[in-house]
Motif scaffolding. Structure first.
Motif, short mmCIF file in Angstrom:
data_model
loop_
_atom_site.label_atom_id
_atom_site.label_comp_id
_atom_site.label_asym_id
_atom_site.label_seq_id
_atom_site.Cartn_x
_atom_site.Cartn_y
_atom_site.Cartn_z
N LEU A 183 -4.81 -0.19 22.22
CA LEU A 183 -4.60 -0.45 21.07
C LEU A 183 -4.84 0.41 19.90
CD1 LEU A 183 -4.93 -2.70 19.01
CD2 LEU A 183 -7.04 -1.88 18.91
N MET A 184 -3.31 0.58 19.82
CA MET A 184 -2.85 1.87 18.40
C MET A 184 -2.81 1.04 17.41
SD MET A 184 0.66 2.64 20.95
CE MET A 184 0.94 1.33 20.70
N LEU A 185 -3.29 2.57 16.12
CA LEU A 185 -3.27 1.80 14.72
C LEU A 185 -2.76 2.94 14.27
CD1 LEU A 185 -6.52 0.29 15.83
CD2 LEU A 185 -6.09 -0.78 13.46
N SER A 186 -1.49 2.57 13.41
CA SER A 186 -0.95 3.51 12.32
C SER A 186 -0.76 3.13 11.03
CB SER A 186 0.73 3.97 13.43
OG SER A 186 1.31 3.28 13.41
N GLY A 187 -0.67 4.41 9.78
CA GLY A 187 -0.32 4.22 8.75
C GLY A 187 0.17 5.38 8.53
N ALA A 188 0.10 5.64 7.04
CA ALA A 188 0.62 6.43 6.15
C ALA A 188 -0.19 5.95 5.01
CB ALA A 188 1.58 7.15 6.16
N ALA A 189 -0.30 7.75 4.41
CA ALA A 189 -1.09 7.66 2.09
C ALA A 189 -0.64 8.54 1.71
CB ALA A 189 -2.63 7.12 2.68
N GLN B 30 -2.45 -0.17 -1.01
CA GLN B 30 -1.42 0.21 -1.78
C GLN B 30 -1.73 1.08 -3.04
OE1 GLN B 30 0.57 -3.09 -2.58
NE2 GLN B 30 1.17 -4.28 -0.77
N LYS B 31 -3.16 0.80 -3.49
CA LYS B 31 -3.12 1.38 -5.25
C LYS B 31 -3.42 2.95 -4.11
CE LYS B 31 -6.53 -1.76 -6.33
NZ LYS B 31 -8.28 -2.00 -6.34
N SER C 289 -10.51 -9.83 2.22
CA SER C 289 -9.32 -10.33 2.85
C SER C 289 -8.25 -9.21 2.85
CB SER C 289 -9.09 -11.43 1.99
OG SER C 289 -8.32 -11.05 0.99
N ALA C 290 -7.74 -10.59 4.28
CA ALA C 290 -6.12 -9.66 4.16
C ALA C 290 -5.35 -8.59 3.59
CB ALA C 290 -5.16 -10.10 5.38
N THR C 291 -5.67 -9.91 2.05
CA THR C 291 -4.44 -9.47 0.97
C THR C 291 -5.62 -8.65 0.44
OG1 THR C 291 -3.65 -11.88 1.11
CG2 THR C 291 -3.66 -10.36 -0.93
N GLU C 292 -6.46 -8.44 0.46
CA GLU C 292 -7.79 -7.10 -0.84
C GLU C 292 -6.95 -5.95 0.29
OE1 GLU C 292 -10.66 -9.97 -2.12
OE2 GLU C 292 -11.17 -9.11 -0.23
N ILE C 293 -7.28 -5.72 1.61
CA ILE C 293 -7.02 -4.90 2.32
C ILE C 293 -5.60 -4.65 2.08
CG2 ILE C 293 -7.35 -3.88 5.09
CD1 ILE C 293 -8.81 -5.83 5.40
N ALA C 294 -4.30 -5.07 1.90
CA ALA C 294 -3.12 -4.83 1.67
C ALA C 294 -3.08 -4.02 0.41
CB ALA C 294 -2.29 -5.21 1.92
N ALA C 295 -3.93 -4.56 -0.67
CA ALA C 295 -3.64 -3.87 -1.80
C ALA C 295 -4.55 -2.53 -1.94
CB ALA C 295 -4.60 -4.98 -3.11
N GLU C 296 -5.55 -2.67 -1.62
CA GLU C 296 -6.36 -1.31 -1.63
C GLU C 296 -5.77 -0.25 -0.66
OE1 GLU C 296 -9.97 -0.13 -2.79
OE2 GLU C 296 -9.68 -2.51 -3.91
N VAL D 138 -8.23 5.39 3.04
CA VAL D 138 -7.62 4.77 4.12
C VAL D 138 -8.45 5.10 5.61
CG1 VAL D 138 -5.74 5.62 5.59
CG2 VAL D 138 -5.25 5.41 3.63
N LEU D 139 -9.13 5.77 5.29
CA LEU D 139 -10.09 6.31 6.40
C LEU D 139 -11.81 5.13 6.25
CD1 LEU D 139 -10.86 9.88 7.06
CD2 LEU D 139 -9.87 8.68 8.70
N GLU D 140 -11.76 5.59 5.38
CA GLU D 140 -12.78 3.94 5.16
C GLU D 140 -12.15 2.58 5.21
OE1 GLU D 140 -13.74 4.75 0.67
OE2 GLU D 140 -14.64 6.24 0.78
#
Length: 219
Positions: free
Chosen positions: A101-107, A86-87, A77-84, A115-117
């Motif tokens: 379409l642009m997706l961005s992030g950091a880790a 955050q880990k 779910s969206a919540t589970e994706i966010a939790a993963e 993150v790539l998975e």
């Protein structure tokens, strides 16, 4: 009586500094995705940017897809994706413009594989659940209505129309009623039609070994 102004000579120019270009590597994968990895070891983080040709999709559907592409998959779910995310000290966000379409992030660098998975899972299996789409649809309508009451938005709208005339670039914000008409099934169809790796570019920048980062992206 005014005092004469003293003109001081400009200081001499110093020698040109040598440009230090970060170590980087590039690879085009078998599916058409180009991956560029750049080493910047200042902090133990990695930033990612994915730009994907999106064409001129229906404005409201494109905006809603960006709002809800991270709303869940068959596995999470969206919540589970966010939790993963955050880990591994990370996060992802999405946006859309008239062309991409642009997706961005950091880790943390240690979380790059994870993150790539998750990014791959979203790109290949976003489900656009109905309750989430409805919530985000209402939020987007509210934001558009608020924006339409702001002088800055009205000025930008007038400028775009003056610059682009009848070109699609002249309208970059959908009308509220157009957004209200978007349904999950339409988003799933749009995703299947437009979200593809061919011609897309993924950039990874951080404390990574470029070739290893390319291998991680390819996996």
């Amino acid at each position: 009586m005014s005092t004469p102004t003293t003109v001081r000579p400009l200081p001499a120019l110093g020698p040109n500094r040598r440009l230090s270009v970060p170590k980087q590597a590039e690879r085009t994968l078998g599916n058409g995705l180009t991956v560029i990895a750049v080493r910047r070891p200042a902090v133990p983080l990695v930033e990612l940017r994915l730009w994907m040709p999106f064409g001129r999709a229906h404005l409201a559907r494109g905006a809603m897809l960006a709002q809800t592409v991270l709303a869940g998959t068959e596995a999470h779910s969206a919540t589970e994706i966010a939790a993963e995310l955050q880990k591994v000290g990370g996060g992802l966000s999405a946006g859309v413009d008239p062309d991409r379409l642009m997706l961005s992030g950091a880790a943390l660098v240690t979380g790059l594989d994870r993150v790539l998975e998750l990014l791959a899972e979203v790109l290949t299996g976003a489900t656009y659940p109905g309750d989430w789409v409805q919530t985000e649809r209402d939020r987007l309508v509210d934001r558009i209505q608020v924006a339409q009451s702001q002088p800055s938005h009205l000025a930008r709208t007038a400028l775009l129309k003056r610059v682009y005339g009848r070109h699609p670039y002249a309208v970059q914000t959908p009308e509220p009623e157009q957004v209200r008409a978007v349904r999950p099934a339409a988003l799933r169809r749009l995703h299947a039609e437009r979200v593809h790796p061919a011609g897309a570019v993924l950039v990874l920048v951080g404390d990574v070994q470029p070739e290893r980062a390319l291998d991680a992206a390819e996996r």
